[in-house]
Enzyme design. Structure first.
Site, PDB file in Angstrom:
ATOM      1  N   ASP A   6       0.866  -1.174   0.000  1.00  0.00           N
ATOM      2  CA  ASP A   6       0.000   0.000   0.000  1.00  0.00           C
ATOM      3  C   ASP A   6       0.911   1.235   0.000  1.00  0.00           C
ATOM      4  O   ASP A   6       1.494   1.596   1.022  1.00  0.00           O
ATOM      5  CB  ASP A   6      -0.890  -0.033   1.251  1.00  0.00           C
ATOM      6  CG  ASP A   6      -1.762   1.213   1.377  1.00  0.00           C
ATOM      7  OD1 ASP A   6      -1.601   2.149   0.568  1.00  0.00           O
ATOM      8  OD2 ASP A   6      -2.607   1.258   2.299  1.00  0.00           O
ATOM      9  N   GLN A  63       0.740   6.470   1.130  1.00  0.00           N
ATOM     10  CA  GLN A  63       1.482   7.540   1.796  1.00  0.00           C
ATOM     11  C   GLN A  63       2.898   7.642   1.237  1.00  0.00           C
ATOM     12  O   GLN A  63       3.363   8.736   0.934  1.00  0.00           O
ATOM     13  CB  GLN A  63       1.544   7.291   3.316  1.00  0.00           C
ATOM     14  CG  GLN A  63       0.204   7.290   4.020  1.00  0.00           C
ATOM     15  CD  GLN A  63      -0.426   8.678   4.128  1.00  0.00           C
ATOM     16  OE1 GLN A  63       0.227   9.711   3.996  1.00  0.00           O
ATOM     17  NE2 GLN A  63      -1.717   8.716   4.380  1.00  0.00           N
TER      18      GLN A  63
HETATM   19  N1  PLP Z   1      -3.821   3.398   2.748  1.00  0.00           N
HETATM   20  C1  PLP Z   1      -3.255   4.380   3.454  1.00  0.00           C
HETATM   21  C2  PLP Z   1      -1.932   4.139   4.140  1.00  0.00           C
HETATM   22  C3  PLP Z   1      -3.897   5.617   3.572  1.00  0.00           C
HETATM   23  O1  PLP Z   1      -3.342   6.589   4.300  1.00  0.00           O
HETATM   24  C4  PLP Z   1      -5.140   5.805   2.903  1.00  0.00           C
HETATM   25  C5  PLP Z   1      -5.872   7.082   3.037  1.00  0.00           C
HETATM   26  O2  PLP Z   1      -5.837   7.733   4.071  1.00  0.00           O
HETATM   27  C6  PLP Z   1      -5.674   4.745   2.170  1.00  0.00           C
HETATM   28  C7  PLP Z   1      -4.990   3.560   2.116  1.00  0.00           C
HETATM   29  C8  PLP Z   1      -6.985   4.857   1.465  1.00  0.00           C
HETATM   30  O3  PLP Z   1      -6.901   5.708   0.381  1.00  0.00           O
HETATM   31  P1  PLP Z   1      -8.217   6.209  -0.356  1.00  0.00           P
HETATM   32  O4  PLP Z   1      -9.166   6.654   0.704  1.00  0.00           O
HETATM   33  O5  PLP Z   1      -7.709   7.307  -1.213  1.00  0.00           O
HETATM   34  O6  PLP Z   1      -8.754   5.085  -1.141  1.00  0.00           O
END
Ligand code: PLP
Length: 406
Positions: free
Chosen positions: A199, A202
């Site tokens: 993921d 960030q």
């Molecule tokens: N993963 C991480 C580490 C995040 O900080 C976020 C959003 O805050 C997400 C996933 C989810 O991203 P999104 O809401 O843009 O789909």
């Protein structure tokens, strides 16, 4: 030379006041502000160049399609992916990870199979795996961070057993700023024959990313944190994994032929992009990423490291501030509470009165908060336009909070 004034001048919102005070925007971890080039691209996308993509032969459709498809190469370069065909567009990381959960993991996992997660995942990289747990008996194995909020890559590798089908791990914690050694995890997982989803929501905002060097199978990014529009995102899917993946949504554009009795699919990556996509948002994401690459990811990272060092020094000097999980090498994301029990929401309200935007709560990372033993924290998350003077404004406002609540 990183010209911070010149960078800031490109973000119209940064010149506005909030509650009579100049805005200090420290909620970049939730979503980042947009530079004028992105705002202009969105306006132009609707005012002059709008049409659906892939469908028409008319001029506007051709322009929109070329611009939209051009973003694949931008994202490919940004992540150093081998090929643009390994970039699937989506509306953000949440959709990206769900696509992998439904399209890749679900058909390959049965009751008792395991997925390894770190305790500091965002809910976007937890809840889709809980769906698999609820629906087909998949087992989630958690790997905890140490007392400093660091994740030992070997602990993740050691958690991989014969039933593990996937490791899914963040590249940077949205709560603690911990940067995870995802390359070491991928090396160890590959040796055990287990794919890794990273993921990058960030991390990709703050540092250069090279998916080939990392060696991951999936890498998710989200456009709105990358100074682009909301409703945009992309996921790198390694070619071999893409060949194993089923489409997660069905509809227009992702098919080749449809008859009463049969369907055949479009070629990847279109096979995984059903329906009318986020056309203008995706184009805007491409402009934002291009703009970041022009600024230079190394230069952005260096600027943010110096901000982090200043913040560590200033915040570290407040002996009544409980900074969560700090150790060397973390990013410019700080989660904290104030001794005396002031609620994070109250702190954030006082900061807002001073024009400072932070996030308060559990940051879509409840398992991490439970692990840390905290209810809610305030989070100050810095971006490429923040300044040391803004760190000082935060410290001043926190001192006021301490006087009020401490
Ligand atoms: N993963 C991480 C580490 C995040 O900080 C976020 C959003 O805050 C997400 C996933 C989810 O991203 P999104 O809401 O843009 O789909």
């Amino acid at each position: 030379m990183y010209d911070i004034d010149q960078v800031r001048a490109q973000f119209p919102i940064l010149s506005r006041e909030i509650n009579g005070k100049p805005l200090v925007y420290l909620d970049n971890g939730a979503s980042a502000q947009k530079p004028q080039v992105v705002i202009d691209a969105i306006t132009r996308g609707y005012a002059e160049e709008y049409s659906n993509v892939h469908r028409g032969l008319h001029t506007l459709s051709t322009i929109a399609t070329e611009k939209y498809e051009g973003v694949r190469e931008v994202v490919r370069r940004f992540l150093n992916a081998p090929s643009q065909d390994e970039i699937v567009f989506n509306t953000g990381t949440t959709e990206g990870i769900n696509m992998i959960a439904y399209g890749w993991a679900m058909p390959r996992m049965e009751a008792g199979d395991e997925i390894v997660l770190s305790i500091m995942e965002h809910h976007a990289n937890i809840v889709p795996w809980h769906f698999l747990r609820e629906r087909q008996g998949v087992v989630i194995k958690w790997v905890e961070t140490d007392a400093n909020g660091d994740l030992d890559p070997q602990a993740v590798i050691d958690a991989i057993g014969p039933k593990t089908k996937l490791v899914a791990v963040t590249h940077m914690s949205n709560v603690l700023g911990t940067v995870v050694d995802v390359k070491a995890i991928c090396d160890g997982a590959r040796a055990k024959g287990v794919p890794v989803l990273v993921d990058g929501s960030q991390a990709a905002v703050h540092q250069p990313v090279d998916v080939q060097e990392i060696g991951c199978d999936f890498y998710a990014i989200t456009g709105h944190k990358l100074y682009g529009p909301s409703g945009s995102g992309a996921i790198f899917v390694k070619r071999e994994r893409m060949a194993e993946m089923r489409p997660f949504m069905g509809g227009g554009d992702m098919i080749d032929q449809v008859t009463r009795d049969e369907i055949t699919y479009n070629v990847p990556p279109m096979k995984f992009e059903a329906g009318t996509p986020s056309i203008v948002s995706t184009i805007g994401m491409g402009v934002a990423i291009d703009w970041m690459m022009d600024l230079g990811m190394e230069a952005i990272a260096a600027h943010e490291r110096s901000l982090r060092d200043h913040a560590v020094a200033r915040l570290g000097g407040l002996n009544w501030l409980n900074l969560q999980g700090r150790s060397a090498g973390k990013g410019a994301i700080f989660s904290f509470t104030i001794e005396g029990g002031a609620h994070a929401h109250d702190i954030s309200t006082v900061l807002d009165k001073k024009g400072i935007a932070v996030r308060a709560g559990t940051h879509c990372a409840m398992p991490l908060m439970q692990h840390l033993g905290v209810g809610a924290t305030c989070r100050a998350s810095f971006g490429l336009y923040n300044t040391p003077a803004e760190v000082d404004r935060l410290v001043e406002a926190l001192e006021l909070c301490h006087d009020l609540f401490g």
